[in-house]
Design a protein around this motif. Structure first.
Motif, PDB file in Angstrom:
ATOM      1  N   UNK A 204      -7.648  13.276  -8.329  1.00 19.70           N
ATOM      2  CA  UNK A 204      -7.279  12.388  -9.436  1.00 19.70           C
ATOM      3  C   UNK A 204      -6.200  11.403  -9.009  1.00 19.70           C
ATOM      4  N   UNK A 205      -5.187  11.894  -8.306  1.00 18.50           N
ATOM      5  CA  UNK A 205      -4.114  11.015  -7.830  1.00 18.50           C
ATOM      6  C   UNK A 205      -4.648   9.972  -6.852  1.00 18.50           C
ATOM      7  N   UNK A 206      -5.589  10.367  -6.024  1.00 21.22           N
ATOM      8  CA  UNK A 206      -6.182   9.436  -5.068  1.00 21.22           C
ATOM      9  C   UNK A 206      -6.900   8.307  -5.803  1.00 21.22           C
ATOM     10  N   UNK A 207      -7.640   8.658  -6.866  1.00 19.41           N
ATOM     11  CA  UNK A 207      -8.344   7.630  -7.625  1.00 19.41           C
ATOM     12  C   UNK A 207      -7.362   6.717  -8.370  1.00 19.41           C
ATOM     13  N   UNK A 208      -6.304   7.286  -8.920  1.00 18.96           N
ATOM     14  CA  UNK A 208      -5.293   6.470  -9.601  1.00 18.96           C
ATOM     15  C   UNK A 208      -4.619   5.532  -8.602  1.00 18.96           C
ATOM     16  N   UNK A 209      -4.354   6.009  -7.396  1.00 19.91           N
ATOM     17  CA  UNK A 209      -3.749   5.158  -6.365  1.00 19.91           C
ATOM     18  C   UNK A 209      -4.665   3.985  -6.023  1.00 19.91           C
ATOM     19  N   UNK A 210      -5.961   4.226  -5.973  1.00 23.04           N
ATOM     20  CA  UNK A 210      -6.901   3.140  -5.696  1.00 23.04           C
ATOM     21  C   UNK A 210      -6.911   2.137  -6.836  1.00 23.04           C
ATOM     22  N   UNK A 211      -6.773   2.618  -8.059  1.00 20.49           N
ATOM     23  CA  UNK A 211      -6.705   1.700  -9.205  1.00 20.49           C
ATOM     24  C   UNK A 211      -5.449   0.837  -9.134  1.00 20.49           C
ATOM     25  N   UNK A 212      -4.337   1.435  -8.729  1.00 25.94           N
ATOM     26  CA  UNK A 212      -3.095   0.675  -8.575  1.00 25.94           C
ATOM     27  C   UNK A 212      -3.257  -0.368  -7.474  1.00 25.94           C
TER      28      UNK A 212
ATOM     29  N   UNK B  14     -16.361  -3.149  -2.509  1.00 27.75           N
ATOM     30  CA  UNK B  14     -16.983  -2.022  -3.224  1.00 27.75           C
ATOM     31  C   UNK B  14     -16.852  -0.706  -2.447  1.00 27.75           C
ATOM     32  N   UNK B  15     -16.672  -0.793  -1.139  1.00 30.07           N
ATOM     33  CA  UNK B  15     -16.477   0.409  -0.332  1.00 30.07           C
ATOM     34  C   UNK B  15     -15.217   1.155  -0.755  1.00 30.07           C
ATOM     35  N   UNK B  16     -14.173   0.424  -1.151  1.00 29.04           N
ATOM     36  CA  UNK B  16     -12.944   1.074  -1.611  1.00 29.04           C
ATOM     37  C   UNK B  16     -13.195   1.863  -2.892  1.00 29.04           C
ATOM     38  N   UNK B  17     -14.062   1.374  -3.759  1.00 27.84           N
ATOM     39  CA  UNK B  17     -14.402   2.119  -4.977  1.00 27.84           C
ATOM     40  C   UNK B  17     -15.111   3.422  -4.636  1.00 27.84           C
ATOM     41  N   UNK B  18     -15.979   3.356  -3.652  1.00 28.27           N
ATOM     42  CA  UNK B  18     -16.680   4.569  -3.215  1.00 28.27           C
ATOM     43  C   UNK B  18     -15.691   5.559  -2.607  1.00 28.27           C
ATOM     44  N   UNK B  19     -14.748   5.058  -1.810  1.00 27.25           N
ATOM     45  CA  UNK B  19     -13.741   5.920  -1.194  1.00 27.25           C
ATOM     46  C   UNK B  19     -12.842   6.542  -2.263  1.00 27.25           C
ATOM     47  N   UNK B  20     -12.584   5.832  -3.342  1.00 30.41           N
ATOM     48  CA  UNK B  20     -11.730   6.358  -4.415  1.00 30.41           C
ATOM     49  C   UNK B  20     -12.433   7.440  -5.222  1.00 30.41           C
TER      50      UNK B  20
ATOM     51  N   UNK C 174       0.837  -1.197   0.000  1.00 32.31           N
ATOM     52  CA  UNK C 174       0.000   0.000   0.000  1.00 32.31           C
ATOM     53  C   UNK C 174       0.876   1.252   0.000  1.00 32.31           C
ATOM     54  N   UNK C 175       1.897   1.256   0.843  1.00 27.86           N
ATOM     55  CA  UNK C 175       2.796   2.409   0.917  1.00 27.86           C
ATOM     56  C   UNK C 175       3.477   2.695  -0.409  1.00 27.86           C
ATOM     57  N   UNK C 176       3.907   1.634  -1.093  1.00 29.51           N
ATOM     58  CA  UNK C 176       4.547   1.812  -2.401  1.00 29.51           C
ATOM     59  C   UNK C 176       3.551   2.299  -3.443  1.00 29.51           C
ATOM     60  N   UNK C 177       2.299   1.900  -3.324  1.00 27.35           N
ATOM     61  CA  UNK C 177       1.295   2.297  -4.311  1.00 27.35           C
ATOM     62  C   UNK C 177       0.886   3.760  -4.154  1.00 27.35           C
ATOM     63  N   UNK C 178       0.836   4.264  -2.925  1.00 28.47           N
ATOM     64  CA  UNK C 178       0.382   5.641  -2.729  1.00 28.47           C
ATOM     65  C   UNK C 178       1.534   6.637  -2.580  1.00 28.47           C
ATOM     66  N   UNK C 179       2.772   6.171  -2.559  1.00 23.99           N
ATOM     67  CA  UNK C 179       3.920   7.077  -2.404  1.00 23.99           C
ATOM     68  C   UNK C 179       4.044   8.086  -3.547  1.00 23.99           C
ATOM     69  N   UNK C 180       3.912   7.681  -4.827  1.00 30.91           N
ATOM     70  CA  UNK C 180       4.024   8.690  -5.886  1.00 30.91           C
ATOM     71  C   UNK C 180       2.955   9.789  -5.784  1.00 30.91           C
TER      72      UNK C 180
END
Length: 122
Positions: free
Chosen positions: A64-72, A83-89, A34-40
């Motif tokens: 936008x970056x938050x949504x891309x991080x959730x996709x990663x 599905x809650x993570x999709x809503x959070x993204x 998770x840390x590696x995915x949201x670091x950029x």
């Protein structure tokens, strides 16, 4: 604003977000992944904050970056996320879009004349 302050603030936010997401996701997705995915996204957000990008622009880029991080996270996760993570993204993008539309609506209503044009009586 000192660089160290920005670095300390965003490093703390990155660590906090990693731990919260770790608690909300399946055990197969650990805090290191998770840390590696949201670091950029955190690094780009910190840079934009330090450069004092206007608030609305910063909010749009952050959402936008938050949504891309959730996709990663969805891509690297061995199990599908809830599905809650999709809503959070998507929530930050919906909130930012709502605020921008509300501000545009307020500007338009301020520009309209409040009085009606004079009527011509014959």
């Amino acid at each position: 604003m000192k660089r160290f302050d920005v670095i300390a603030m965003f490093a703390s936010l990155w660590l906090l977000a990693s731990m919260v997401i770790d608690a909300a996701t399946p055990p197969e997705l650990n805090v290191y992944m998770i840390g590696a995915a949201i670091a950029p996204a955190t690094a780009v957000s910190a840079l934009l904050y330090w450069l004092r990008v206007p608030r609305i622009d910063f909010a749009v880029v952050f959402a936008t970056l938050w949504m891309v991080s959730e996709m990663v996270l969805e891509l690297i996760s061995p199990k599908p996320l809830s599905p809650l993570m999709a809503i959070v993204a998507v929530a930050p993008m919906v909130i930012v879009g709502s605020i921008i539309n509300f501000q545009c609506w307020r500007r338009r209503s301020k520009l309209r004349p409040l009085t009606s044009p004079p009527s011509s009586t014959s």
